[in-house]
Design a protein around this motif. Structure first.
Motif, mmCIF file in Angstrom:
data_model
loop_
_atom_site.group_PDB
_atom_site.id
_atom_site.type_symbol
_atom_site.label_atom_id
_atom_site.label_comp_id
_atom_site.label_asym_id
_atom_site.label_seq_id
_atom_site.Cartn_x
_atom_site.Cartn_y
_atom_site.Cartn_z
ATOM 1 N N ARG A 2 67.810 -0.769 91.267
ATOM 2 C CA ARG A 2 68.637 -0.477 90.094
ATOM 3 C C ARG A 2 69.984 -1.137 90.322
ATOM 4 O O ARG A 2 70.726 -0.757 91.231
ATOM 5 N N MET A 72 66.645 2.806 79.383
ATOM 6 C CA MET A 72 66.319 3.041 80.791
ATOM 7 C C MET A 72 65.192 4.057 80.959
ATOM 8 O O MET A 72 64.576 4.126 82.024
ATOM 9 N N ALA A 77 61.072 0.391 82.960
ATOM 10 C CA ALA A 77 62.267 0.550 83.784
ATOM 11 C C ALA A 77 62.091 1.635 84.846
ATOM 12 O O ALA A 77 63.039 1.965 85.558
ATOM 13 N N PHE A 81 65.889 -1.608 87.182
ATOM 14 C CA PHE A 81 66.409 -2.368 86.049
ATOM 15 C C PHE A 81 67.644 -3.133 86.504
ATOM 16 O O PHE A 81 68.230 -2.838 87.551
#
Length: 220
Positions: A2, A72, A77, A81
């Protein structure tokens, strides 16, 4: 992973985000794409955003945050992401932390693309766009057309957009320094920031970024 991608206008964030997301196998989530998708699909958030934009006003943080949250939460995701253009200020960064904490998640890295201010001005102010097809982009120094002012692809006239003028670029940089740059310090306090030079060829910057992200992951 992330990841949040930050850097001044002209740093090549959109280009790098696309390459990095592909290499890492995660979706590239850009604020521009979120706005266009929500507005074209007529979502409640899209309608709210459009109303503000049509009135010439900035879209409030809560609308942008809502769009990012919805995106998200989509299945692609789930494993990570790459955020490009969000968060744009410390309030949005705090909201992102709250969202992730609520899902027992956290960011892995904040990749800061560093470019000297004069280079940013040179990159953006030197751009020339084809009037017939805006996807045909040239540069007075880095990608010169064969004939001055004429598109190599279709023969259309090349022009400089109003928001690419040096004066406008310097104004955009001031906004970046005032609003967005503080999130770098915010994330540095969490030990998340990795800074790389965004100078050089696209593939060189991508390789530099991938190495920095790998080192960050290895440190955990």
């Amino acid at each position: 992973m992330r990841i949040v991608l930050v850097g001044p206008p002209g740093a090549g964030k959109g280009t790098q985000a696309a390459f990095l997301a592909k290499n890492l196998g995660i979706p590239h989530i850009s604020t521009g794409d979120l706005f266009r998708a929500n507005i074209s699909q007529g979502t409640d958030l899209g309608k709210q955003a459009k109303a503000y934009m049509d009135a010439g006003n900035l879209v409030p943080d809560e609308v942008t945050i809502g769009m990012a949250k919805d995106r998200m939460e989509q299945a692609d995701a789930a494993n990570g992401f790459l955020l490009d253009g969000f968060p744009r200020n410390v309030s949005q960064a705090e909201a992102l932390d709250e969202m992730l904490n609520a899902e027992s998640m956290k960011l892995d890295a904040v990749l800061d693309l560093e470019v000297p201010e004069d280079e940013v001005v040179k990159r953006i102010a030197g751009r020339r766009i084809c009037r017939k097809d805006s996807s045909h982009v040239f540069h007075v120094e880095y990608k010169k057309p064969q004939q001055d002012g004429v598109c190599d692809v279709c023969g259309g006239e090349l022009y400089q957009r109003d928001d690419d003028s040096e004066e406008t670029v310097r104004t955009r940089l001031e906004v970046y320094h005032t609003q967005t740059e503080p999130i770098i310090d915010y994330y540095k306090a969490q030990g998340l920031v990795v800074t790389i030079s965004a100078l050089g060829k696209v593939e060189e910057v991508t390789a530099r970024a991938m190495e920095a992200l790998k080192s960050k992951a290895d440190d955990k």
